[in-house]
Scaffold this motif. Sequence first.
Motif, PDB file in Angstrom:
ATOM      1  N   GLU A 108       0.691  -0.988   0.033  1.00 54.52           N
ATOM      2  CA  GLU A 108       0.201   0.202  -0.320  1.00 54.52           C
ATOM      3  C   GLU A 108       1.173   0.899  -0.101  1.00 54.52           C
ATOM      4  OE1 GLU A 108      -3.004   0.521   3.283  1.00 54.52           O
ATOM      5  OE2 GLU A 108      -3.619  -1.967   2.972  1.00 54.52           O
ATOM      6  N   LEU A 109       2.405   1.290   0.851  1.00 59.87           N
ATOM      7  CA  LEU A 109       2.344   2.114   1.114  1.00 59.87           C
ATOM      8  C   LEU A 109       3.561   2.883  -0.376  1.00 59.87           C
ATOM      9  CD1 LEU A 109       4.641   1.195   4.385  1.00 59.87           C
ATOM     10  CD2 LEU A 109       2.830   3.809   3.487  1.00 59.87           C
ATOM     11  N   GLN A 111       1.233   3.739  -3.053  1.00 58.81           N
ATOM     12  CA  GLN A 111       1.717   5.948  -2.325  1.00 58.81           C
ATOM     13  C   GLN A 111       2.211   6.668  -2.362  1.00 58.81           C
ATOM     14  OE1 GLN A 111       0.938   6.080   1.673  1.00 58.81           O
ATOM     15  NE2 GLN A 111       1.372   8.313   2.067  1.00 58.81           N
ATOM     16  N   ALA A 112       3.498   5.704  -2.626  1.00 60.36           N
ATOM     17  CA  ALA A 112       4.525   6.504  -3.422  1.00 60.36           C
ATOM     18  C   ALA A 112       4.841   6.201  -4.904  1.00 60.36           C
ATOM     19  CB  ALA A 112       6.426   5.700  -2.618  1.00 60.36           C
ATOM     20  N   GLU A 113       4.143   5.849  -5.968  1.00 64.51           N
ATOM     21  CA  GLU A 113       4.184   6.032  -6.747  1.00 64.51           C
ATOM     22  C   GLU A 113       2.916   6.979  -7.418  1.00 64.51           C
ATOM     23  OE1 GLU A 113       2.958   1.393  -8.072  1.00 64.51           O
ATOM     24  OE2 GLU A 113       5.224   1.363  -7.609  1.00 64.51           O
ATOM     25  N   LYS A 114       1.543   7.234  -6.465  1.00 69.90           N
ATOM     26  CA  LYS A 114       1.204   8.476  -6.812  1.00 69.90           C
ATOM     27  C   LYS A 114       2.021   9.339  -6.710  1.00 69.90           C
ATOM     28  CE  LYS A 114      -3.552   6.358  -5.370  1.00 69.90           C
ATOM     29  NZ  LYS A 114      -4.738   5.978  -4.845  1.00 69.90           N
ATOM     30  N   LEU A 115       2.232   9.733  -5.425  1.00 73.99           N
ATOM     31  CA  LEU A 115       2.804  10.565  -5.524  1.00 73.99           C
ATOM     32  C   LEU A 115       4.145  11.437  -6.283  1.00 73.99           C
ATOM     33  CD1 LEU A 115       4.122  11.046  -1.803  1.00 73.99           C
ATOM     34  CD2 LEU A 115       2.076  12.048  -2.431  1.00 73.99           C
ATOM     35  N   ALA A 116       4.590  10.294  -6.499  1.00 73.11           N
ATOM     36  CA  ALA A 116       6.039   9.877  -8.281  1.00 73.11           C
ATOM     37  C   ALA A 116       4.976  10.637  -9.321  1.00 73.11           C
ATOM     38  CB  ALA A 116       6.193   8.393  -8.524  1.00 73.11           C
ATOM     39  N   ILE A 142      10.452   2.754  -3.107  1.00 72.02           N
ATOM     40  CA  ILE A 142      10.258   1.615  -3.105  1.00 72.02           C
ATOM     41  C   ILE A 142      11.038   0.726  -2.529  1.00 72.02           C
ATOM     42  CG2 ILE A 142       9.137   0.294  -4.118  1.00 72.02           C
ATOM     43  CD1 ILE A 142       7.797   2.536  -6.368  1.00 72.02           C
ATOM     44  N   ASP A 143      12.120   0.797  -2.781  1.00 66.08           N
ATOM     45  CA  ASP A 143      12.623   0.288  -1.998  1.00 66.08           C
ATOM     46  C   ASP A 143      12.989   0.197  -0.955  1.00 66.08           C
ATOM     47  OD1 ASP A 143      13.660  -1.130  -4.536  1.00 66.08           O
ATOM     48  OD2 ASP A 143      15.270  -0.200  -4.937  1.00 66.08           O
ATOM     49  N   GLU A 144      12.932   1.564  -0.293  1.00 62.66           N
ATOM     50  CA  GLU A 144      13.228   1.372   1.321  1.00 62.66           C
ATOM     51  C   GLU A 144      12.120   0.749   1.659  1.00 62.66           C
ATOM     52  OE1 GLU A 144      13.298   5.116   3.696  1.00 62.66           O
ATOM     53  OE2 GLU A 144      15.208   5.154   1.771  1.00 62.66           O
ATOM     54  N   ILE A 145      10.861   1.126   1.043  1.00 60.86           N
ATOM     55  CA  ILE A 145       9.643   0.560   1.807  1.00 60.86           C
ATOM     56  C   ILE A 145       9.770  -0.479   1.508  1.00 60.86           C
ATOM     57  CG2 ILE A 145       7.085   0.465   1.509  1.00 60.86           C
ATOM     58  CD1 ILE A 145       7.637   3.649  -0.083  1.00 60.86           C
ATOM     59  N   MET A 146      10.126  -1.887   1.332  1.00 65.88           N
ATOM     60  CA  MET A 146       9.453  -3.080   0.352  1.00 65.88           C
ATOM     61  C   MET A 146      10.760  -3.730   1.437  1.00 65.88           C
ATOM     62  SD  MET A 146       7.579  -3.095  -0.511  1.00 65.88           S
ATOM     63  CE  MET A 146       6.769  -4.587  -1.403  1.00 65.88           C
ATOM     64  N   ALA A 147      12.184  -2.868   2.145  1.00 72.05           N
ATOM     65  CA  ALA A 147      13.172  -3.477   2.856  1.00 72.05           C
ATOM     66  C   ALA A 147      12.496  -4.205   3.965  1.00 72.05           C
ATOM     67  CB  ALA A 147      14.491  -2.452   3.002  1.00 72.05           C
ATOM     68  N   ILE A 148      12.869  -5.401   4.647  1.00 67.83           N
ATOM     69  CA  ILE A 148      12.045  -6.065   5.704  1.00 67.83           C
ATOM     70  C   ILE A 148      13.312  -6.121   6.604  1.00 67.83           C
ATOM     71  CG2 ILE A 148      11.811  -7.659   6.867  1.00 67.83           C
ATOM     72  CD1 ILE A 148       9.979  -8.717   4.093  1.00 67.83           C
TER      73      ILE A 148
END
Length: 184
Positions: free
Chosen positions: A115-116, A119-124, A178-184
Amino acid sequence: MNEQADLLLLEAEEKMEKSIHALQHDFSSIRTGRANPALLDVVMIEYYGVDSPIKQIASISVPEGNQLYIKPFDRGTLKKIETAIQASALGLQPQNDGVGIRLVLPQLTTERRKELAKQAEKLAEHGKIAVRNIRRETNEHIKKLDLTEDAEHGYIEDVQTLTDKFIEKVDHVTKIKIDEIMAI
């Protein structure tokens, strides 16, 4: 070379650079699981009749990787800060200890990360639209100048090259976020 057209190109580049900075600022409000004081930039508190960001009325520290600690300069604002955080879209539960407020950022689920990322893609996309609007405005100004057809075409090509460069920058900063968001 036309001096006015050159100035228009410089102005367009400056505006596009500001669009990138605005996008990066918007990205800072997206939670990634790591505590970042910029996360609270969107939360405003009414302080002496003026809406103020938390960082102007309190110190924000990161005691641990997934925690923020907010210590107001004036203890009387503690309850207002707590209420504002609860009312915000951050989805965080403030813990008031009488001196400050502790925010524990829960681990993000895979679903929430997706989801985040959206959201980042929408902002982009909004960032790309801003860059394209600057291109359109600059092209309109160039067409109003008294240039030869070849010169006008050359400047419009320069504006397109500039636009392509900044669209690429938007894609780059988005990929990083997005890489930062998806990093666990």
